[in-house]
Design a protein around this motif. Structure first.
Motif, PDB file in Angstrom:
ATOM      1  N   HIS A   9       0.861  -1.180   0.000  1.00  0.00           N
ATOM      2  CA  HIS A   9       0.000   0.000   0.000  1.00  0.00           C
ATOM      3  C   HIS A   9       0.903   1.237   0.000  1.00  0.00           C
ATOM      4  N   ILE A  31      -4.737   3.037  -2.462  1.00  0.00           N
ATOM      5  CA  ILE A  31      -4.909   1.671  -2.945  1.00  0.00           C
ATOM      6  C   ILE A  31      -5.257   1.756  -4.425  1.00  0.00           C
ATOM      7  N   VAL A  32      -4.416   1.163  -5.245  1.00  0.00           N
ATOM      8  CA  VAL A  32      -4.633   1.207  -6.692  1.00  0.00           C
ATOM      9  C   VAL A  32      -5.378  -0.046  -7.101  1.00  0.00           C
ATOM     10  N   GLY A  33      -6.571   0.171  -7.653  1.00  0.00           N
ATOM     11  CA  GLY A  33      -7.385  -0.944  -8.123  1.00  0.00           C
ATOM     12  C   GLY A  33      -7.230  -1.138  -9.613  1.00  0.00           C
ATOM     13  N   HIS A  34      -8.092  -1.943 -10.183  1.00  0.00           N
ATOM     14  CA  HIS A  34      -8.021  -2.214 -11.616  1.00  0.00           C
ATOM     15  C   HIS A  34      -8.373  -0.990 -12.444  1.00  0.00           C
ATOM     16  N   LYS A  35      -9.371  -0.233 -12.003  1.00  0.00           N
ATOM     17  CA  LYS A  35      -9.826   0.894 -12.808  1.00  0.00           C
ATOM     18  C   LYS A  35      -9.613   2.248 -12.160  1.00  0.00           C
ATOM     19  N   LYS A  36      -9.518   2.275 -10.834  1.00  0.00           N
ATOM     20  CA  LYS A  36      -9.365   3.574 -10.195  1.00  0.00           C
ATOM     21  C   LYS A  36      -8.553   3.467  -8.915  1.00  0.00           C
ATOM     22  N   GLU A  37      -8.178   4.618  -8.427  1.00  0.00           N
ATOM     23  CA  GLU A  37      -7.384   4.725  -7.213  1.00  0.00           C
ATOM     24  C   GLU A  37      -8.299   5.083  -6.046  1.00  0.00           C
ATOM     25  N   MET A  38      -8.131   4.399  -4.927  1.00  0.00           N
ATOM     26  CA  MET A  38      -8.920   4.712  -3.732  1.00  0.00           C
ATOM     27  C   MET A  38      -7.986   5.375  -2.722  1.00  0.00           C
TER      28      MET A  38
END
Length: 79
Positions: A9, A31-38
């Motif tokens: 993280h 937190i970097v996801g598949h489509k967006k950053e949280m």
């Protein structure tokens, strides 16, 4: 702003100076996801101040680590 990594993280450390010689901890877990950053903001206690930005950032990093560990272990409601 300093960036550190803990358990895959990204943690952005951005302590804020509220008065001369008084810093409060602020950090953001990214937190970097598949489509967006949280982005999850982490704040220190309102009354807890530190003498330097470095001390406040160190505390913010410790708070972020606690949040991340809770997420991974399921103890903060996000795991």
């Amino acid at each position: 702003m300093r960036n550190r990594t803990y358990r895959e993280h990204r943690v952005e450390l951005d302590a804020e100076q509220i008065r001369a010689g008084e810093w409060v901890a602020r950090a953001t877990i990214v937190i970097v996801g598949h489509k967006k950053e949280m982005r999850i903001p982490i704040f220190g206690r309102r009354r807890g101040t530190f003498d330097s930005k470095r001390q406040a950032d160190a505390y913010g990093f410790e708070l972020a680590k606690l949040w991340i560990d809770g997420k991974l272990w399921g103890s903060n409601g996000h795991g």
